[in-house]
Design a protein around this motif. Structure first.
Motif, PDB file in Angstrom:
ATOM      1  N   THR A 348      22.722  32.938  38.883  1.00 27.59           N
ATOM      2  CA  THR A 348      23.185  31.863  38.906  1.00 27.59           C
ATOM      3  C   THR A 348      24.225  33.380  40.377  1.00 27.59           C
ATOM      4  O   THR A 348      25.637  32.679  41.024  1.00 27.59           O
ATOM      5  CB  THR A 348      24.657  31.569  38.635  1.00 27.59           C
ATOM      6  OG1 THR A 348      25.161  32.963  37.252  1.00 27.59           O
ATOM      7  CG2 THR A 348      23.676  30.663  37.138  1.00 27.59           C
ATOM      8  N   SER A 349      24.246  34.820  39.869  1.00 29.74           N
ATOM      9  CA  SER A 349      24.610  34.467  41.798  1.00 29.74           C
ATOM     10  C   SER A 349      24.066  34.752  42.852  1.00 29.74           C
ATOM     11  O   SER A 349      22.826  33.978  43.077  1.00 29.74           O
ATOM     12  CB  SER A 349      23.997  36.793  41.534  1.00 29.74           C
ATOM     13  OG  SER A 349      24.012  37.235  39.954  1.00 29.74           O
ATOM     14  N   PRO A 350      24.654  34.860  43.771  1.00 28.25           N
ATOM     15  CA  PRO A 350      25.477  34.270  45.363  1.00 28.25           C
ATOM     16  C   PRO A 350      23.867  34.880  45.784  1.00 28.25           C
ATOM     17  O   PRO A 350      23.607  35.845  45.313  1.00 28.25           O
ATOM     18  CB  PRO A 350      25.964  34.935  46.313  1.00 28.25           C
ATOM     19  CG  PRO A 350      27.413  34.853  44.657  1.00 28.25           C
ATOM     20  CD  PRO A 350      26.704  35.517  43.727  1.00 28.25           C
ATOM     21  N   ARG A 351      22.986  33.620  46.774  1.00 23.62           N
ATOM     22  CA  ARG A 351      21.723  34.360  47.089  1.00 23.62           C
ATOM     23  C   ARG A 351      22.005  35.405  47.967  1.00 23.62           C
ATOM     24  O   ARG A 351      21.146  36.680  47.405  1.00 23.62           O
ATOM     25  CB  ARG A 351      21.517  33.519  48.331  1.00 23.62           C
ATOM     26  CG  ARG A 351      20.139  33.562  49.202  1.00 23.62           C
ATOM     27  CD  ARG A 351      20.283  31.761  49.696  1.00 23.62           C
ATOM     28  NE  ARG A 351      18.671  32.608  50.112  1.00 23.62           N
ATOM     29  CZ  ARG A 351      17.840  31.958  50.662  1.00 23.62           C
ATOM     30  NH1 ARG A 351      18.536  30.403  51.283  1.00 23.62           N
ATOM     31  NH2 ARG A 351      16.707  31.906  51.239  1.00 23.62           N
ATOM     32  N   HIS A 352      22.591  35.785  48.444  1.00 23.22           N
ATOM     33  CA  HIS A 352      23.075  37.177  49.542  1.00 23.22           C
ATOM     34  C   HIS A 352      23.144  38.610  48.214  1.00 23.22           C
ATOM     35  O   HIS A 352      22.529  39.439  48.561  1.00 23.22           O
ATOM     36  CB  HIS A 352      24.522  37.686  50.084  1.00 23.22           C
ATOM     37  CG  HIS A 352      25.784  37.707  49.749  1.00 23.22           C
ATOM     38  ND1 HIS A 352      25.969  36.449  48.795  1.00 23.22           N
ATOM     39  CD2 HIS A 352      26.386  38.465  48.931  1.00 23.22           C
ATOM     40  CE1 HIS A 352      27.464  36.994  48.127  1.00 23.22           C
ATOM     41  NE2 HIS A 352      28.022  37.888  48.431  1.00 23.22           N
ATOM     42  N   GLU A 353      23.918  37.711  46.834  1.00 26.21           N
ATOM     43  CA  GLU A 353      23.476  39.134  45.525  1.00 26.21           C
ATOM     44  C   GLU A 353      22.242  39.689  45.427  1.00 26.21           C
ATOM     45  O   GLU A 353      22.031  41.067  44.883  1.00 26.21           O
ATOM     46  CB  GLU A 353      24.493  39.116  44.914  1.00 26.21           C
ATOM     47  CG  GLU A 353      25.851  39.214  45.632  1.00 26.21           C
ATOM     48  CD  GLU A 353      27.246  38.743  44.256  1.00 26.21           C
ATOM     49  OE1 GLU A 353      26.860  38.776  42.810  1.00 26.21           O
ATOM     50  OE2 GLU A 353      28.670  38.798  43.770  1.00 26.21           O
ATOM     51  N   ARG A 354      21.192  38.539  45.716  1.00 28.06           N
ATOM     52  CA  ARG A 354      20.103  38.874  45.208  1.00 28.06           C
ATOM     53  C   ARG A 354      18.921  39.068  46.240  1.00 28.06           C
ATOM     54  O   ARG A 354      18.119  38.801  45.461  1.00 28.06           O
ATOM     55  CB  ARG A 354      19.968  37.442  44.239  1.00 28.06           C
ATOM     56  CG  ARG A 354      20.513  36.704  43.570  1.00 28.06           C
ATOM     57  CD  ARG A 354      20.295  35.577  41.704  1.00 28.06           C
ATOM     58  NE  ARG A 354      20.336  34.205  43.142  1.00 28.06           N
ATOM     59  CZ  ARG A 354      20.374  33.641  43.642  1.00 28.06           C
ATOM     60  NH1 ARG A 354      18.541  33.638  43.828  1.00 28.06           N
ATOM     61  NH2 ARG A 354      20.371  32.530  44.316  1.00 28.06           N
ATOM     62  N   THR A 355      19.841  38.724  47.202  1.00 32.76           N
ATOM     63  CA  THR A 355      18.693  39.450  48.365  1.00 32.76           C
ATOM     64  C   THR A 355      18.352  41.224  48.018  1.00 32.76           C
ATOM     65  O   THR A 355      19.394  42.131  48.116  1.00 32.76           O
ATOM     66  CB  THR A 355      19.861  40.416  50.076  1.00 32.76           C
ATOM     67  OG1 THR A 355      19.535  38.319  49.674  1.00 32.76           O
ATOM     68  CG2 THR A 355      18.588  40.047  50.886  1.00 32.76           C
ATOM     69  N   VAL A 356      17.304  41.390  48.008  1.00 28.85           N
ATOM     70  CA  VAL A 356      16.467  42.838  47.643  1.00 28.85           C
ATOM     71  C   VAL A 356      16.406  43.913  48.957  1.00 28.85           C
ATOM     72  O   VAL A 356      16.165  43.435  49.985  1.00 28.85           O
ATOM     73  CB  VAL A 356      14.568  42.855  46.910  1.00 28.85           C
ATOM     74  CG1 VAL A 356      14.058  43.494  46.808  1.00 28.85           C
ATOM     75  CG2 VAL A 356      15.177  41.665  46.149  1.00 28.85           C
ATOM     76  N   SER A 357      16.690  44.674  48.691  1.00 30.18           N
ATOM     77  CA  SER A 357      17.206  46.386  49.569  1.00 30.18           C
ATOM     78  C   SER A 357      15.728  46.169  50.513  1.00 30.18           C
ATOM     79  O   SER A 357      14.537  46.561  48.991  1.00 30.18           O
ATOM     80  CB  SER A 357      17.889  47.429  48.855  1.00 30.18           C
ATOM     81  OG  SER A 357      18.604  47.228  48.588  1.00 30.18           O
ATOM     82  N   THR A 358      15.602  46.467  51.565  1.00 29.23           N
ATOM     83  CA  THR A 358      14.806  47.252  52.101  1.00 29.23           C
ATOM     84  C   THR A 358      14.922  48.503  52.182  1.00 29.23           C
ATOM     85  O   THR A 358      15.381  49.312  52.880  1.00 29.23           O
ATOM     86  CB  THR A 358      14.624  46.330  53.030  1.00 29.23           C
ATOM     87  OG1 THR A 358      15.431  46.309  53.885  1.00 29.23           O
ATOM     88  CG2 THR A 358      14.286  45.199  53.039  1.00 29.23           C
ATOM     89  N   SER A 359      13.042  49.056  52.531  1.00 29.83           N
ATOM     90  CA  SER A 359      13.143  50.887  52.816  1.00 29.83           C
ATOM     91  C   SER A 359      13.827  50.743  54.225  1.00 29.83           C
ATOM     92  O   SER A 359      14.062  50.210  54.885  1.00 29.83           O
ATOM     93  CB  SER A 359      11.730  50.977  52.474  1.00 29.83           C
ATOM     94  OG  SER A 359      10.948  50.028  53.704  1.00 29.83           O
ATOM     95  N   SER A 360      14.327  52.552  54.265  1.00 28.84           N
ATOM     96  CA  SER A 360      14.682  52.540  54.851  1.00 28.84           C
ATOM     97  C   SER A 360      14.212  53.857  55.250  1.00 28.84           C
ATOM     98  O   SER A 360      13.954  54.932  54.571  1.00 28.84           O
ATOM     99  CB  SER A 360      16.565  52.662  55.099  1.00 28.84           C
ATOM    100  OG  SER A 360      16.970  53.666  53.801  1.00 28.84           O
ATOM    101  N   PRO A 361      14.505  54.544  56.965  1.00 29.23           N
ATOM    102  CA  PRO A 361      13.876  56.295  57.161  1.00 29.23           C
ATOM    103  C   PRO A 361      15.165  57.320  56.425  1.00 29.23           C
ATOM    104  O   PRO A 361      16.141  57.091  56.527  1.00 29.23           O
ATOM    105  CB  PRO A 361      14.111  56.087  58.240  1.00 29.23           C
ATOM    106  CG  PRO A 361      14.805  55.303  58.919  1.00 29.23           C
ATOM    107  CD  PRO A 361      14.716  53.871  58.148  1.00 29.23           C
TER     108      PRO A 361
END
Length: 737
Positions: A348-361
């Motif tokens: 039930t978490s808001p959609r933005h909280e369920r956005t998976v982190s992507t790789s960073s340099p």
């Protein structure tokens, strides 16, 4: 006959198994629709913390800030650095029961005030059944979940963990919590698991810890844990800065998850916690070899939290795609301690909280940046924790003292930028204290209040070094003076002549080498005497309160060779470049000239290094050069230092290695250089027992610190301890009334 009986028994067993299987398959429970877990979303956090040894109030504040930050971001797990409650650099203070007592008090405060669903992982030393362990303490809202002791201790280089702690080995057991902790709890708890068993949450997320050194061992815990199905590995660390070291540490973390899969959380201390070392942060979150989040390496923030949202089903997918992983993990039967909580993100978490982190340099500093930023941040911690008004530096116009001036300027630049944001309370407080009511509008203005420089010349000094010193001071904005110390030197020589009837002379004036050396040394020692007088009285001269700390400027190669006068300007309060080589310093000066517009530094780099302690027989640059005096180049000194310390070479093995390294030299020439180095190293080793505490940057530093291993910067308020004493006194008073 026997064969018939066995066959009959087997048939009966088969019938029973088939009957039971049919019963299970036809049951209502089994025929219900199965809930398939598509993903396991979890948000995790790690942090850089600037913890100060034995400063329990400060450490509690920083931990509380980190926990609040992670909790407000809906993180399910927060990892903090190694020994984050007492501070990593307590050294022999770990042997005192007070250190553990106050650590339990801080822990109780954290547990009592913790109200979120975030699981928190902190570090402290714990004494159990005759042994003291370096532990991770994992707690949640209901109290301590588990205590995980360290199994491999750091006992090389700057580390002596075996002096204070015992490496743990053995089964997990129920540990009875001490009364000094349980008596403070608002939620009763008397025991918890103590050992290495991994944890499993109610939603089947599995995690375990390894601590700092364990990452570097041949058979690291993360390997067996990963093969046992553990998804999350955490590593609370206390890893110091050395030039070019960070990439090695980060490569290990990245490669271990690339090989084994999994989510790896790394937390490191950042700052100077009371000694020569600077801990360089760079806390990480890595998934299957990809960096998702990285905290900064250098900076003036006491607390820096980074977070990432991760789909843990990617761990199973990654491992499942590698048949060799499955083959090696087959048969592992690991038991888990149940973590009585769900730590996945609710659907039930808001959609933005369920956005998976992507790789960073991955972010790595260049060696030149490390030489500037590491000592600068170390000096800032020293400045604010010592409550001094600033620094004093004898500025000769040479490369070494100019490097220290440049580092101090960069320190002021970092502080001014933080101050300008008005968001860093600790920096704002220190800047306002130093400015004492004045307006701070630039780096140069702040540098003029903090850094005090003086050119201390004699009749042997050249006009060029005087001009370089003056130009650099003007460029960075330091409060600068010029002093001629000939009168001081002549006064000492006059006293010597009156009591001995002798007048020494330089070799160029007919004197012996012994006389020449004595005449050089007295000039250097007079500079030290004047430096300390100016450090004490310059604030008074400027109508300010407080005192200045004296900065030394001897590089690691000169210390190694002993090319310094005992109790001269090398005898300062601290030395930012005492473990940096001349070669690296020159590169750093060129970088600073371009990066910060300090163009005079290029002229300083190109000038030949000279002590200017003998009469100058030439018309231009001084005829006395350091490398001629030492009988070896700075590049050669760096080679000798690394082979002596890192390569663990004596004269013979060093000679053998250098034969192939210096093919242009004859065997006799190589042997002569080796003999010369070891001679001067031996006869000047006594100087290292009095050498100024130096910023640690090179792991071939000759700095000697052998016996009483305690910090040399303390939080002198001892606020936590004083409150504890007052409470005890009050208890005694009430008891006697």
């Amino acid at each position: 006959m026997l064969d018939d009986v066995i066959a009959s028994d087997i048939q009966v067993i088969k019938s029973l198994v088939l009957s039971e299987l049919h019963s299970v398959l036809s049951s209502k429970e089994f025929t219900k629709p199965m809930k398939v877990v598509i993903n396991q979303l979890i948000k995790v956090s790690t942090c850089n913390l600037n913890q100060h040894s034995l400063s329990f109030s400060t450490n509690l504040k920083n931990l509380s800030t980190a926990i609040a930050t992670a909790s407000s971001s809906k993180s399910s797990y927060l990892l903090t650095p190694e020994l984050s409650i007492p501070g990593y650099g307590c050294e022999d203070h770990f042997l005192e029961s007070d250190t553990e007592l106050h650590s339990w008090e801080v822990l109780a405060t954290l547990v009592n005030s913790h109200e979120s669903n975030c699981i928190v992982d902190v570090g402290m030393g714990i004494y159990v059944n005759g042994a003291r362990y370096n532990c991770r303490v994992i707690f949640g809202r209901e109290g301590i979940v588990m205590i995980r002791p360290k199994t491999s201790l750091a006992n090389d280089g700057n580390y002596r963990e075996g002096r204070y702690f015992t490496a743990f080995s053995g089964p997990t057991f129920a540990y009875t919590l001490p009364p000094c902790y349980t008596s403070l709890l608002t939620h009763p708890q008397t025991s918890c698991p103590f050992g290495l068993t991994p944890l499993k949450s109610l939603d089947s997320i599995t995690l375990t810890s390894e601590t700092c050194e364990e990452l570097f061992t041949p058979s690291s815990p993360h390997i067996t844990s990963s093969l046992s199905g553990v998804q999350i590995i955490t590593n609370g660390s206390g890893s110091h800065h050395e030039l070019r070291k960070l990439n090695q540490r980060l490569e290990l973390i990245i490669s271990c998850t690339k090989k084994c899969g999994g989510l790896y959380l790394y937390s490191n201390q950042r700052g100077n916690d009371g000694g020569r070392l600077y801990y360089d942060g760079s806390s990480l979150i890595v998934l299957n070899g990809e960096v998702l989040a990285q905290a900064s390496q250098f900076g003036l923030k006491d607390v820096e939290v980074v977070s990432a949202t991760v789909d843990l089903s990617e761990v199973d997918s990654y491992r499942g795609s590698r048949p060799s992983f499955g083959e090696q993990s087959r048969g592992n039967k690991t038991t888990f301690i149940t973590l009585n909580t769900h730590i996945t993100l609710p659907s039930t978490s808001p959609r933005h909280e369920r956005t998976v982190s992507t790789s960073s340099p991955l972010k790595l500093s260049t060696p030149e940046e490390e030489c500037l930023l590491g000592p600068a941040c170390w000096m800032w911690d020293y400045l604010r924790r010592s409550s001094s008004s600033g620094y004093f530096l004898p500025l000769s116009g040479g490369a070494d003292s100019s490097a220290v001036a440049a580092i101090t300027y960069v320190m002021c630049d970092l502080a001014y930028k933080e101050y300008s944001t008005k968001t860093n309370y600790e920096v704002n407080e220190t800047v306002e204290r130093i400015m004492d009511g004045k307006v701070c509008e630039s780096t140069e203005i702040l540098c003029g209040e903090i850094l005090h420089t003086t050119y201390m010349g004699t009749s042997n000094s050249s006009i060029k070094t005087y001009e370089r010193s003056k130009n650099l001071a003007e460029k960075i904005g330091s409060y600068h003076l010029t002093a001629n110390i000939d009168d001081m030197v002549l006064s000492v020589l006059s006293v010597f002549a009156k009591c001995t009837g002798k007048e020494p002379a330089f070799t160029s004036r007919g004197g012996t080498k012994r006389e020449d050396l004595a005449l050089q040394n007295i000039q250097a020692r007079m500079r030290m005497v004047l430096a300390y007088m100016l450090a004490q009285l310059l604030p008074w001269c400027r109508g300010k309160s407080g005192f200045l700390l004296v900065l030394g400027s001897g590089n690691v190669d000169e210390c190694l060779r002993g090319y310094l006068t005992k109790y001269d300007c090398s005898s300062a309060d601290l030395n930012p470049i005492g473990s940096i080589s001349k070669v690296d310093l020159k590169s750093m000066l060129k970088f600073a000239a371009d990066k910060h517009g300090l163009t005079v530094l290029r002229e300083i780099v190109e000038a030949p290094p000279t002590a200017e302690l003998r009469p100058n027989e030439g018309e231009n640059e001084h005829s006395q050069t350091d490398e001629d005096d030492m009988g070896m180049t700075y590049e050669e000194l760096g080679v000798f230092g690394r082979l002596r310390k890192i390569g663990r070479c004596g004269p013979v093995s060093m000679y053998k290695k250098l034969l192939s390294r210096w093919p242009e030299l004859s065997a006799e020439e190589v042997a002569a250089k080796v003999n010369r180095f070891f001679f001067y190293y031996a006869v000047n080793r006594h100087k290292m027992t009095t050498i100024t505490p130096s910023y640690h940057a090179e792991n071939y530093s000759p700095d000697d610190n052998r016996f009483d291993l305690r910090p040399f910067i303390y939080d002198s308020s001892w606020s936590w301890q004083k409150d504890a004493l007052e409470a005890l006194v009050e208890n005694e008073r009430v008891g006697f009334c």
